[in-house]
Design a protein around this motif. Structure first.
Motif, mmCIF file in Angstrom:
data_model
loop_
_atom_site.group_PDB
_atom_site.id
_atom_site.type_symbol
_atom_site.label_atom_id
_atom_site.label_comp_id
_atom_site.label_asym_id
_atom_site.label_seq_id
_atom_site.Cartn_x
_atom_site.Cartn_y
_atom_site.Cartn_z
ATOM 1 N N ALA A 1 56.328 -2.092 -32.457
ATOM 2 C CA ALA A 1 57.129 -3.104 -33.146
ATOM 3 C C ALA A 1 56.237 -4.141 -33.817
ATOM 4 N N PHE A 2 55.157 -4.537 -33.152
ATOM 5 C CA PHE A 2 54.244 -5.497 -33.772
ATOM 6 C C PHE A 2 53.477 -4.853 -34.923
ATOM 7 N N LEU A 3 53.190 -3.556 -34.818
ATOM 8 C CA LEU A 3 52.589 -2.850 -35.941
ATOM 9 C C LEU A 3 53.521 -2.908 -37.151
ATOM 10 N N GLN A 4 54.817 -2.806 -36.917
ATOM 11 C CA GLN A 4 55.771 -2.897 -38.021
ATOM 12 C C GLN A 4 55.765 -4.293 -38.636
ATOM 13 N N ILE A 5 55.567 -5.310 -37.825
ATOM 14 C CA ILE A 5 55.486 -6.672 -38.357
ATOM 15 C C ILE A 5 54.240 -6.829 -39.230
ATOM 16 N N GLN A 6 53.112 -6.258 -38.773
ATOM 17 C CA GLN A 6 51.880 -6.360 -39.547
ATOM 18 C C GLN A 6 51.915 -5.475 -40.791
ATOM 19 N N GLY A 7 52.525 -4.296 -40.680
ATOM 20 C CA GLY A 7 52.667 -3.424 -41.835
ATOM 21 C C GLY A 7 51.576 -2.394 -42.006
#
Length: 350
Positions: free
Chosen positions: A174-180
């Motif tokens: 999920a945090f990877l999705q925030i970072q992109g």
């Protein structure tokens, strides 16, 4: 680097998506009144920073900037300077650039400095053992079509066969999705680099804000580390938390590289020398001297940075997102950074 903006602010408050340019962008001119002429002596920390550490970021930026008329001379002269001589490097900047203090529209000269980083996750190209959380490519049949919220989308048969890689932690994903974008350390050996490939175009809702509103965490715990700690203590509620955010990000595999992630300028970011800015106020690619403090401390950070990225949560003149690099240590710093700071832009001398 496709980004939702400052990691700490976005994990807790809000976010949205931008797409990295395919070709180098032409930065819009700064808004009137945001840059005020300054003297080198007015820059807080200019004489104490070892500006040699910013030289790789300058060289990286010149890959794009040398095509612009105002940058032709400094990028050409940079090839003739001894980057190992601190006095020569400082003289290069003082000779080729003019400093301007960055001022907000209300006349103040301080603003928010957050942090971001490139996550490094553990994963496998095949689903096995601990690697059960898929990251998906954007299926061709979904391109240009309305898609449901995250929870429903993950149950959809449309995603079958679109699994790019499997990771071992849903919250890290999920945090990877925030970072992109980020890297996956593969169980098979080697590293996969992934980047943004699209979203389901659903509104972003912060699961950090959801935890705060319900009293599950305190404001002091409203960081990436605090959210991860809550998830470890509440494994049965992780999906409930993650499904609060209806947005879902798709990824694509990028060519392997030891360089940093690609920023909005179109060049690799340099750890602790690249920042994201609002290009309406700060020229993209410009050197920016930043005076702020380390996360949760009064220890100063006063150093020459380069405005090589943007983020949709980065809005306003004195506003920066500090790129800490890749991996857990960088993530620790980024997740806690929410400091006050001042900025000076260095514009090429004409």
């Amino acid at each position: 680097m496709l980004r939702f903006g400052g990691l700490a602010a976005l994990a807790v408050l809000a976010g949205c998506v931008t797409t990295p340019p395919v070709s180098p962008p032409v930065a819009p001119p700064p808004q009137a009144g945001t840059l005020q002429p300054a003297a080198w002596a007015e820059i807080d920390g200019w004489n104490s920073d070892d500006v040699r550490a910013a030289w790789p970021a300058l060289q990286s930026g010149c890959q794009v900037l040398k095509r612009r008329a105002e940058w032709a001379r400094p990028c050409s002269e940079a090839l003739m300077f001894d980057a190992g001589d601190p006095a020569a490097v400082k003289r290069f900047f003082e000779t080729n650039f003019v400093p301007y203090r960055v001022v907000n529209s209300d006349g103040t000269d301080t603003g928010l400095v957050t942090g971001y980083y490139e996550p490094v996750l553990r994963g496998s190209r095949t689903r096995r053992g601990q690697y059960q959380i898929p990251l998906h490519t954007l299926p061709p049949q979904l391109r240009g079509r309305a898609m449901p919220a995250r929870a429903e989308l993950l149950r959809s048969p449309a995603l079958r066969g679109a699994e790019l890689v499997y990771v071992d932690d849903a919250v890290e994903a999920a945090f990877l999705q925030i970072q992109g974008s980020g890297r996956i350390q593969l169980a098979e050996g080697g590293v996969m680099r992934v980047g943004y490939a699209g979203t389901n175009d659903q509104p972003f809702r912060s699961f950090g804000r959801w935890l705060l509103d319900r009293g599950e965490i305190t404001p002091a715990q409203a960081t990436m580390q605090g959210i991860k700690a809550w998830a470890r203590a509440n494994p049965g509620r992780v999906d409930e938390m993650l499904n609060v955010n209806s947005r879902y990000v798709f990824f694509r595999e990028l060519p392997p590289s030891n360089d940093g992630p690609i920023g909005a300028l179109g060049v690799p970011l340099t750890a602790e020398r690249s920042i994201a800015v609002d290009p309406k106020a700060i020229p993209l690619g410009a050197p920016v001297f930043l005076s702020t403090t380390r996360p949760l401390s009064n220890e100063p950070i006063q150093r020459l940075m380069f405005a090589q990225d943007t983020g949709t949560a980065i809005r306003g003149a004195v506003r920066a997102d500090f790129f800490w690099g890749a991996g857990d240590a960088a993530g620790e710093q980024a997740g806690r950074m929410k400091q006050r700071g001042q900025m000076w832009v260095l514009k090429p001398r004409t």
